[in-house]
Motif scaffolding. Structure first.
Motif, PDB file in Angstrom:
ATOM      1  N   LEU A 254       0.760  -1.245   0.000  1.00  0.00           N
ATOM      2  CA  LEU A 254       0.000   0.000   0.000  1.00  0.00           C
ATOM      3  C   LEU A 254       0.798   1.307   0.000  1.00  0.00           C
ATOM      4  N   ASN A 410       5.581   3.459   2.012  1.00  0.00           N
ATOM      5  CA  ASN A 410       4.499   2.489   1.882  1.00  0.00           C
ATOM      6  C   ASN A 410       4.025   2.056   3.246  1.00  0.00           C
ATOM      7  N   HIS A 413       1.205  -4.307   3.311  1.00  0.00           N
ATOM      8  CA  HIS A 413       0.273  -4.940   2.398  1.00  0.00           C
ATOM      9  C   HIS A 413      -0.941  -5.428   3.181  1.00  0.00           C
TER      10      HIS A 413
ATOM     11  N   GLY B 221      -3.483  -3.881  -4.295  1.00  0.00           N
ATOM     12  CA  GLY B 221      -3.330  -2.820  -3.302  1.00  0.00           C
ATOM     13  C   GLY B 221      -1.940  -2.210  -3.291  1.00  0.00           C
ATOM     14  N   GLY B 224      -2.098   1.876  -6.134  1.00  0.00           N
ATOM     15  CA  GLY B 224      -2.943   3.048  -5.895  1.00  0.00           C
ATOM     16  C   GLY B 224      -3.539   3.653  -7.153  1.00  0.00           C
ATOM     17  N   ARG B 227      -7.422   4.215  -7.201  1.00  0.00           N
ATOM     18  CA  ARG B 227      -8.043   4.913  -6.076  1.00  0.00           C
ATOM     19  C   ARG B 227      -9.214   5.810  -6.487  1.00  0.00           C
TER      20      ARG B 227
END
Ligand SMILES: Cc1cc2nc3c(=O)[nH]c(=O)nc-3n(C[C@H](O)[C@H](O)[C@H](O)COP(=O)(O)OP(=O)(O)OC[C@H]3O[C@@H](n4cnc5c(N)ncnc54)[C@H](O)[C@@H]3O)c2cc1C
Ligand code: SF4
Ligand code: FES
Lengths: 479, 290
Positions: A254, A410, A413, B221, B224, B227
């Motif tokens: 992420l 980041n 995850h 994920g 991005g 989004r």
């Protein structure tokens, strides 16, 4: 001239000039994807190796995360025994060709090197990383692909989730012990960040692929397009598919965003997306690749780490005329490797220190047209002793850009954890393990960025190996 | 590698393929999608919703419209050919429960991903009303399947060439005004349609679920790119979605983001059409098209 065939005194060694890394001309490399740093010639490697004092206490070893016998491998290079040199490297580091290129040596081994200390300039420390790269490249270019020997099958099966450095290292060590190893990777190509994130011009993909090929020859199976947690659950791997243990090396997923207005405008990307489009999806090969990349002439990159440098330098190569790196602190605090910052400057990247984005501006079609920044100055030292940047009120100013790349790190995850609540995580979502890499779920181990947060290739690799050792002990009944 | 076991052209632009993907067939639930990539070298990764699956045969069914270069190339594959990469099932499954009276609105190709959801809603014991809409008769798909499933089926076309001449929002509004009122609406279709469905139900306060199909790269994920803004917060469609509360989605921003690569894609699409014409001209004995 010094006679390098004789045994040298420390004074003579200190007098040898540090060897510069040959590199592609900045004007030329701004427009190509080929590797920037070209590697030492044999002669340069010889001279650089002679600079090492072969310290008895070898402070460099203590500051290497995997404790490579540094004076040992360097001495072999000085002697011209490149093969032996590489064997020494490989004892502690499975991927010397990779680490020689991407490790932040200036804050690890080279930070404590006696030579740098004596010359009162850490930039003049022995170039341990470049020598490591030299030994590894020499074998790659001159030697056969050597496949480590594998012990007789134990009948035990281990699943590895993720094929970044943590997963690959764990797989290699477990395969050597004779366990049957299967790697599950979500992407269509293995290698993790080393394939989709770090660009070709810094880490040629052929080098990563070679390491993966060695794993294949050792009998490791790699299944791509397999998202553990969705395609199949961790539980199913253990209970239905008969794996005896699992190692999770799923990395830091992420991407973080700044949370400022305008971040969802057209033309704003996470560095992950930008680099994945460019590297993995090969968007830089225009005309061949189906995946498009957003055309931009003026690009702002937010952040000061390796990821920011990679994104900025990639933008230049994809045709941007002006690229700004916007960083809240000063150059000294930038976490990026020093060499990358130097290369970025040579390539014409414009650094805007002590500035921070406040909002991103768009036109009537929501396309980025600029970024409003605030200026900062260094204030009082904070708890970590670093002077904290404080904003200067009223210093708002706009930089005209048509694209913004966010490279501020980041978070972990989320997916595997979303689907496996029995694995304990900390407040950042990183998996909690004990000192052997074991998680709170039985038979499940973890390592790399998913445990450490955004870390480094070498730390991820080290964690993979540590977990492999404890998985091995567990499987053989000594865990 | 995933073999295409059957392929059918549903209309000029719409294709249905059934491919081998045993793990996905076993794990998938209504509302989930896959990412398809023809080959690892230069092909794009495209998200497609799973229209159906047969776990016993290990196959999944995908329905797609040729809207750009990548979907065109996908449509060129024939039975027996292979797709190199399929990742899935991705996204959170649809939340299915007994709401009472459920309206499923499928616009154009959106009828395909709607089918397993409608099935689920029916099985959960809901009274099921399905609205199918498209530009023109040609583009209405899944009509028979939906007719077999739904308690009521309403078909509309923009040009009146089939069913009622209306946009899907007209019958939707009438249903909202009637009694008993729907308890839940699910809308899948072009973003503009979903936006107006949400606007239609908003004054009635009827829960409205939409399934978003944004630009995606990894689907896990990591990037991005997918989004969207939902209720003022940034959400990742691939892991937080694909389904969201339609009353909270910022559709305007989503539509603008979807158009990020429009010019590049249009060019690629045109070139692709040209190439196809050239190919056809060269091989007159080819596929039988005059
Ligand atoms: C652009 C960039 C530049 C960097 N530069 C440097 C550098 O110069 N030097 C340095 O030392 N470090 C650098 N790093 C950091 C370094 O790359 C990472 O610390 C390291 O790769 C972490 O390794 P890992 O094995 O934990 O995870 P990763 O390399 O992130 O690999 C994880 C893999 O797991 C897969 N995966 C995730 N979830 C699942 C799942 N559920 N099922 C199956 N597969 C899954 C992912 O697709 C991925 O391939 C950089 C990072 C980036 C992004
Ligand atoms: S500290 Fe420097 S000089 Fe001493 S052994 Fe290590 S590399 Fe050589
Ligand atoms: S598609 Fe990359 S994060 Fe959703």
């Amino acid at each position: 001239m010094i006679d390098t065939t004789k045994k040298l005194t420390p004074k003579e060694r200190l007098a040898i000039p540090p060897q510069e890394m040959p590199a592609q001309d900045p004007i030329v490399r701004r427009r190509n994807m080929e590797e920037v740093a070209l590697g030492y010639t044999e002669e340069q490697a010889h001279l650089e190796a002679l600079r090492c004092l072969q310290c008895k206490n070898a402070p460099c070893i203590a500051s290497c995360p995997v404790r490579i016998d540094i004076p040992g491998f360097i001495a072999q290079i000085a002697e011209g025994n490149y093969k032996e040199s590489l064997s020494i490297l490989r004892e502690s580091n499975l991927f010397p060709a990779i680490c020689g290129r991407v490790c932040p040596q200036e804050v690890q081994c080279q930070s404590t090197c006696t030579v740098g200390r004596s010359l009162k300039d850490i930039d003049k420390a022995v170039s341990i990383g470049r020598l490591e790269r030299f030994a590894a490249d020499w074998e790659r270019l001159h030697g056969e692909l050597e496949v480590p020997s594998v012990k007789p099958p134990t009948g035990k099966r281990v699943a590895i989730i993720g094929s970044g450095p943590a997963g690959l290292a764990a797989a290699a060590d477990l395969a050597k012990e004779g366990h049957e190893v299967t790697i599950f990777e979500a992407f269509h190509k293995p290698g993790g960040v080393m394939i989709y994130g770090i660009p070709e011009f810094r880490l040629p993909k052929a080098i990563v692929q070679r390491e993966i090929e060695i794993l294949g020859r050792m009998g490791v199976k790699i299944i791509t397009n397999f998202l553990v947690g969705r395609t199949r659950s961790l539980k199913d791997l253990l209970e239905k598919d008969g794996f005896d243990a699992i190692f999770i090396g799923s990395g830091a997923g992420l991407p973080k965003f700044m949370g400022i207005p305008g971040e969802n405008l057209v033309g704003v990307f996470s560095a992950n997306e930008y680099l994945t489009r460019a590297n993995l999806m090969k968007a830089y090969e225009k005309g061949k690749a189906d995946t498009p990349i957003y055309p931009a002439k003026r690009v702002a990159v937010l952040g000061g780490g390796n990821v920011a440098m990679d994104a900025a330098r990639m933008a230049v190569r994809l045709g941007a005329e002006e690229v700004f790196v916007i960083y809240r602190r000063t150059e000294k605090e930038m976490p990026a490797r020093v060499e990358e910052v130097a290369h970025a400057k040579e390539e014409g990247i414009i650094f805007r220190f002590l500035e921070n984005a406040k909002r991103i501006l768009g036109d009537e079609k929501s396309r980025v047209i600029g970024i409003e920044c605030l200026s900062y100055q260094l204030g009082e030292p904070d708890a970590s002793g670093r002077r904290r940047p404080v904003e200067i009120p009223g210093s708002e100013h706009v930089i005209e850009v048509d694209s913004v790349i966010v490279a501020i790190g980041n978070e972990s995850h989320p997916l595997l954890l979303q689907t496996n609540p029995e694995i304990a995580v900390d407040k950042h979502g990183h998996i909690i393990t004990d000192e052997t890499g074991k998680t709170s779920m039985d038979r499940v181990y973890a390592g790399g960025d998913i445990v450490l947060g955004s870390a480094t290739v070498i730390l991820a690799m080290g964690q993979g190996r540590r977990a492999a050792a404890s998985i091995h002990a567990f499987l053989m009944g000594n865990g | 590698m995933h073999r295409i076991v059957s392929k059918k052209q549903l209309s000029e632009e719409v294709f249905r393929i059934t491919v081998e993907a045993p793990f996905i067939a076993e794990a998938r639930k209504p509302g989930q999608f896959v990412i398809v990539q023809r080959n690892s070298d230069y092909a794009e990764r495209i998200p497609l919703t799973i229209a159906d699956a047969d776990p016993s045969r290990g196959t999944i069914t995908l329905i797609f419209q040729t809207v750009g270069k990548s979907t065109h190339k996908l449509a060129e594959l024939e039975e027996g050919d292979y797709i190199q990469n399929i990742l899935g099932p991705l996204g959170r499954p649809t939340h299915i429960e007994k709401f009472g009276r459920v309206v499923c609105v499928g616009g154009g190709i959106g009828a395909a991903p709607m089918y397993p959801i409608a099935q689920g809603m029916k099985q959960a014991g809901n009274y099921l009303i399905v609205i199918l809409g498209a530009r023109t008769k040609e583009l209405i798909i899944m009509e028979e399947e939906m007719r077999a499933l739904a308690d009521e089926l309403i078909v509309v076309t923009d040009d009146g060439s089939y069913g009622r001449k209306a946009l899907v929002t007209e019958p939707l509004k009438e249903l909202c005004q009637a009694s008993p009122r729907p308890d839940c609406v699910v809308a899948i279709g072009p973003p503009i349609m979903m936006k107006f469905c949400a606007e239609t139900t908003r004054p009635f306060g009827i829960k409205t679920i939409v399934s978003l199909n944004t630009i995606m790269i990894d689907g896990t994920g990591m990037c991005g790119g997918c989004r969207v803004t939902v209720g003022g917060e940034t959400k990742f469609v691939c892991v937080d979605g694909p389904e969201f509360d339609g009353h909270l989605v910022d559709f305007n921003n989503m539509m603008l983001r979807l158009s990020a690569y429009k010019e590049i894609e249009q060019k690629a699409h045109e070139e692709c059409h040209l190439e196809m014409q050239l190919k056809e001209m060269k091989s007159t004995k080819g596929k039988g098209n005059p």
